[in-house]
Design a protein around this motif. Structure first.
Motif, short mmCIF file in Angstrom:
data_model
loop_
_atom_site.label_atom_id
_atom_site.label_comp_id
_atom_site.label_asym_id
_atom_site.label_seq_id
_atom_site.Cartn_x
_atom_site.Cartn_y
_atom_site.Cartn_z
N PHE A 79 12.44 59.62 44.78
CA PHE A 79 12.46 59.56 46.24
C PHE A 79 12.10 60.92 46.82
O PHE A 79 12.68 61.94 46.42
N ASP A 80 11.18 60.93 47.79
CA ASP A 80 10.73 62.19 48.38
C ASP A 80 11.74 62.75 49.38
O ASP A 80 11.98 63.95 49.43
N ALA A 81 12.32 61.89 50.19
CA ALA A 81 13.24 62.35 51.24
C ALA A 81 14.55 62.82 50.61
O ALA A 81 15.06 62.18 49.68
N PRO A 82 15.12 63.93 51.09
CA PRO A 82 16.39 64.41 50.53
C PRO A 82 17.56 63.49 50.88
O PRO A 82 17.60 62.88 51.94
N PHE A 83 18.49 63.36 49.95
CA PHE A 83 19.68 62.55 50.17
C PHE A 83 20.73 62.98 49.15
O PHE A 83 20.44 63.74 48.22
N THR A 84 21.94 62.50 49.33
CA THR A 84 23.03 62.83 48.42
C THR A 84 23.46 61.57 47.67
O THR A 84 23.72 60.55 48.30
N PRO A 85 23.53 61.60 46.35
CA PRO A 85 24.00 60.42 45.61
C PRO A 85 25.40 60.01 46.04
O PRO A 85 26.21 60.85 46.45
N ALA A 86 25.66 58.71 45.97
CA ALA A 86 26.98 58.19 46.33
C ALA A 86 28.04 58.83 45.44
O ALA A 86 27.82 59.08 44.26
N ARG A 87 29.20 59.06 46.02
CA ARG A 87 30.25 59.80 45.32
C ARG A 87 31.19 58.90 44.51
O ARG A 87 31.55 59.22 43.38
N ASN A 88 31.59 57.78 45.10
CA ASN A 88 32.62 56.95 44.48
C ASN A 88 32.02 55.75 43.73
O ASN A 88 32.18 54.60 44.12
N VAL A 89 31.32 56.06 42.66
CA VAL A 89 30.78 55.03 41.77
C VAL A 89 31.54 55.14 40.45
O VAL A 89 31.51 56.19 39.80
N GLU A 90 32.22 54.08 40.06
CA GLU A 90 33.06 54.11 38.87
C GLU A 90 32.43 53.33 37.72
O GLU A 90 31.54 52.50 37.93
N LEU A 91 32.93 53.60 36.52
CA LEU A 91 32.44 52.97 35.30
C LEU A 91 33.63 52.41 34.53
O LEU A 91 34.61 53.12 34.30
N LEU A 92 33.54 51.14 34.15
CA LEU A 92 34.62 50.48 33.40
C LEU A 92 34.04 49.80 32.17
O LEU A 92 33.12 48.99 32.28
N TYR A 93 34.58 50.15 30.99
CA TYR A 93 34.15 49.54 29.74
C TYR A 93 34.98 48.30 29.43
O TYR A 93 36.21 48.32 29.55
N ALA A 94 34.31 47.24 29.02
CA ALA A 94 35.01 46.06 28.55
C ALA A 94 35.60 46.33 27.17
O ALA A 94 34.97 46.96 26.31
N SER A 95 36.83 45.86 26.96
CA SER A 95 37.47 45.92 25.65
C SER A 95 38.45 44.77 25.55
O SER A 95 38.80 44.15 26.58
N LEU A 96 38.90 44.47 24.38
CA LEU A 96 39.67 43.25 24.14
C LEU A 96 40.86 43.09 25.08
O LEU A 96 41.87 43.78 24.95
N GLY A 97 40.73 42.20 26.03
CA GLY A 97 41.83 41.84 26.92
C GLY A 97 42.30 42.92 27.85
O GLY A 97 43.33 42.76 28.52
N ALA A 98 41.58 44.05 27.95
CA ALA A 98 42.03 45.18 28.76
C ALA A 98 41.21 45.28 30.05
O ALA A 98 40.18 44.62 30.21
N GLY A 99 41.66 46.13 30.96
CA GLY A 99 40.89 46.48 32.15
C GLY A 99 41.33 45.81 33.43
O GLY A 99 40.96 46.24 34.52
N GLU A 100 42.15 44.75 33.34
CA GLU A 100 42.53 44.03 34.56
C GLU A 100 43.34 44.92 35.50
O GLU A 100 43.15 44.88 36.72
N ARG A 101 44.21 45.74 34.95
CA ARG A 101 45.01 46.62 35.80
C ARG A 101 44.13 47.63 36.52
O ARG A 101 44.37 47.96 37.70
N PHE A 102 43.10 48.16 35.84
CA PHE A 102 42.18 49.09 36.49
C PHE A 102 41.46 48.42 37.66
O PHE A 102 41.29 49.00 38.73
N LEU A 103 41.03 47.18 37.45
CA LEU A 103 40.34 46.46 38.52
C LEU A 103 41.28 46.19 39.69
O LEU A 103 40.86 46.22 40.85
#
Length: 329
Positions: free
Chosen positions: A199-223
């Motif tokens: 992209f030519d025009a200046p901008f700032t990447p979004a700050r609050n982008v999270e990453l969650l890995y799937a694993s056996l039966g886990a992650g529901e509390r994080f969501l």
């Protein structure tokens, strides 16, 4: 090289840190004068040192890395023929990839990566430093976007992975391998990096982008926490799913709620060389997630998808336009 010049930006990491009783520490940083003395006489006259930071790469964020890219851009605007940046190895694959998404110039930008400070037995820090400078001043690197110099090899920022946190050969290209090498003091580049839209025009990447890995039966509390934090809402979410992009069925209501609230949700595979597949229709399969608006991250790694989503959101891409950017369509 007399009419060429390269800015060497120290952004932290192993080369800038000292040793105290054999332990790497940022409290005893290596001076700019010492780093300057490590540059070979053949290259020293072409190098301008910018002593910016001596912090570990694990202290960086997306916003701080974007600030670093702005500093690197200023070097080119001020007349630098090329830029080399030395940062920590721990996050170099993310920092270099984000820089590649934002780098609008044909001038080379080379990240130098090593696992041990100068003075530690087996360290190749001084060799990597000089090989990165040599690469930056070569014709071969011009117009190639961001490259990473490590262990005598050159990697595309869009493909590099750190598979070991020690030794001189801890980096590799995930899909394409090394795309070049420094051999007997000469730079050889045998294939061009694959790059995304810039992209030519200046901008700032979004700050609050999270990453969650799937694993056996886990992650529901994080969501639950992510969907319930109204005071600090998500900008976007990347899911590193099982196999072809599948998730635990209990996640589905939370993902639906996020999409309904306008939060871009992207699924990739957690496999090292995986991609999203649309060949299954069980609950939690990507094909079912796609039906209510979850996006396809294709062959992007989880780390890449998070950064690319942050850039796309920062550039005000939405819906189908954002999906096409993620897939380089």
């Amino acid at each position: 090289m007399a009419d060429q010049n390269v800015s060497l930006v120290i952004a932290g990491g192993e080369i800038s840190m000292g040793l105290a009783d054999g332990i790497v520490t940022s409290q005893q940083s290596v001076s700019a004068e010492t780093i300057q003395s490590w540059i070979s006489p053949e290259l020293a006259g072409s190098v301008r040192l910018v002593d910016w930071s001596h912090q570990p790469s694990s202290h960086y964020s997306v916003r701080m890395t974007a600030d670093l890219v702005e500093l690197l851009s200023q070097q080119v605007e001020a007349g630098a023929h090329a830029v080399v940046v030395f940062c920590g190895s721990d996050a170099v694959e993310e920092m270099a990839y984000l820089a590649d998404l934002l780098w609008v110039y044909p001038q080379p930008l080379i990240f130098a990566a090593t696992h041990a400070p100068a003075g530690v037995p087996g360290s190749d820090a001084l060799t990597v430093l000089n090989e990165a400078l040599l690469t930056a001043l070569s014709r071969e690197a011009w117009g190639q976007g961001v490259l990473v110099c490590a262990g005598g090899q050159l990697f595309a920022a869009s493909d590099i992975v750190e598979y070991a946190d020690y030794g001189r050969l801890g980096f590799a290209g995930n899909f394409r391998g090394a795309i070049g090498a420094i051999v007997a003091g000469k730079v050889h580049l045998w294939q061009a990096p694959k790059r995304s839209k810039i992209f030519d025009a200046p901008f700032t990447p979004a700050r609050n982008v999270e990453l969650l890995y799937a694993s056996l039966g886990a992650g529901e509390r994080f969501l639950q926490l992510l969907t319930g934090d109204e005071g600090n809402p998500l900008d976007g979410l990347v899911i590193a799913g099982f196999g072809g992009g599948h998730v635990y069925p209990a996640w589905v209501p939370y993902l639906k709620a996020l999409v309904r609230d306008g939060v871009p949700v992207v699924v990739v595979s957690r496999c090292l060389r995986g991609c999203v597949m649309e060949d299954s229709s069980f609950e939690g399969a990507f094909l079912k997630l796609k039906e209510f608006g979850v996006m396809n991250g294709g062959f992007l790694s989880p780390l890449q998808a998070r950064l690319k989503l942050a850039v796309g959101i920062g550039a005000n891409l939405k819906g189908e336009e954002l999906q096409k950017y993620l897939l380089d369509q």
